[in-house]
Write an enzyme that holds these catalytic residues in place. Sequence first.
Site, PDB file in Angstrom:
ATOM      1  N   LYS A  51     -30.632  16.095  30.673  1.00  0.00           N
ATOM      2  CA  LYS A  51     -30.912  15.234  31.822  1.00  0.00           C
ATOM      3  C   LYS A  51     -30.706  15.927  33.169  1.00  0.00           C
ATOM      4  CE  LYS A  51     -31.856  11.071  30.077  1.00  0.00           C
ATOM      5  NZ  LYS A  51     -32.998  10.224  30.473  1.00  0.00           N
ATOM      6  N   SER A 305     -30.597  16.920  22.059  1.00  0.00           N
ATOM      7  CA  SER A 305     -30.683  16.555  23.477  1.00  0.00           C
ATOM      8  C   SER A 305     -29.348  16.377  24.175  1.00  0.00           C
ATOM      9  CB  SER A 305     -31.500  15.267  23.627  1.00  0.00           C
ATOM     10  OG  SER A 305     -30.878  14.202  22.928  1.00  0.00           O
TER      11      SER A 305
END
Length: 509
Positions: A51, A305
């Site tokens: 992110k 992720s």
Amino acid sequence: MPKSYIKRILDARVYDVARETPVDRAELMSRRLGNRVWLKREDLQPVFSFKLRGAYNKMHHLTPEQRALGVVAASAGNHAQGLAMAAGRMKVRATIVMPRTTPQIKVDAVRDRGAKVVLRGDSYDEAAAHAAVLVEKKGMTYVHPFDDPDVIAGQGTVGMEIVRQQERPLDAIFVPVGGGGLLAGVAAFIKYVWPDTRVIGVEPEDAACLKLALERGRRAVLPEVGLFADGCAVAQVGKEPFRVIKELVDEVITVSSDEICAAIKDIFEDTRSIAEPAGALALAGLKLYCEREGVQDEDLLAIVSGANTNFDRLRYISERTEIGEQREAVISVTIPEQPGSFRVFCAALGRRNITEFNYRYVDKGSAQVFVGLSVVPGGEDLARLLQVLEDKGYEAQDLTDNEVAKLHVRYMVGGHAPAGLDNERVYRVEFPERPGALAKFLSGLGQHWNISMFHYRNHGAAYGRILAGVQVPHGEKGAFEQVLAQIGYRYWDETDNLAYALYLGQRDS
């Protein structure tokens, strides 16, 4: 058009704070699946999540006036950390609205990076609604975690790196999906450079907002969102990501929480790193795809992720992993209530590794036993076992997919001893954990004394531990303990234990 993202991705400003993460070969997983499995290690970013890329790229494109007023975001944690780090680097005030369900490790990490944290609501969408109020009242710039072209372009640099790092095009890439920003960015770049590579999104089955949108042909809001994979707990896919995804992505796969837990274990065994549930989504989907399609000798990549999870959540993850891999079954079996029935039943199970054994005396008729045991993945092994038990006269039910059984009942088997249960003595037993060790204990007891309570759980440790209640008449304690000594396991007499008296022993009449 999605092609417009190529220049955006190539020009994205991310490496002031983000790093180019490696693509690692998952050797153990490759051998197990018969394919070359690769892991894109976004869990190795400074904030332990991809992110950071999109957040910083968006911050870079803000005007000086926007930066002066500060930024605000709603996030379950990873976008929040990325934005907090980006804002700190640019010396911009940042306020992050987080759901109250966010793991504490993420809340603390955001505060440690200098951002103000506001806890509001129980989901991302409730947090986002409050963030919108702050934008209106204070004129702050809202940095969306996924529904923004600059954020999508920043995440798309993951796909750009994959192309640069691989010697040849991959057969398929698996991407976790929450709001869709990562999937849209990766798909835009991958499909432009490798048009024949399959790009597959992976969602939790209890937060499958993209699957719903694709089925309906338009975005829709999920009535409820599961929170286990909190990094992907989004009720509606983003408008801009969906525009890109519906044109470029080949399919979306959904996976269960148990399958996610199994994938967390797989990543740990190959990398010695612990992914968060959302971080292991893509590998869970990759495994399901291999099972469904029967592919062999292909190059398959899963994006890991993130790695932001509370340490105490690992207890739950570990508990569910074996079921997620279809390597553990949970069954309930009715056996006769008589001395030796445990031993006979254990013999019927054969040389299987028993992972759990729970039982409490109820009456003189029959006994209900809660059993966890190892099975070969695929379902056929469990079916054969249930048939064997039926042939031997046992009534057995498969509870492997029963959430109440797995989450609650397995820990509640027991209760106070019923009236009429005489001469119960309680022993705690410890033994080296190995196949057949539990059967040795039960066989060693013979058929002279009746087992009235039994709890055993294989935790994967070096030693197994049993708590057993046995009806030992007055005057036979010495003989019983002599049998225990012959078995050779360490034991402790816990008949006078306070916890046993409070929760398991007979109540005073």
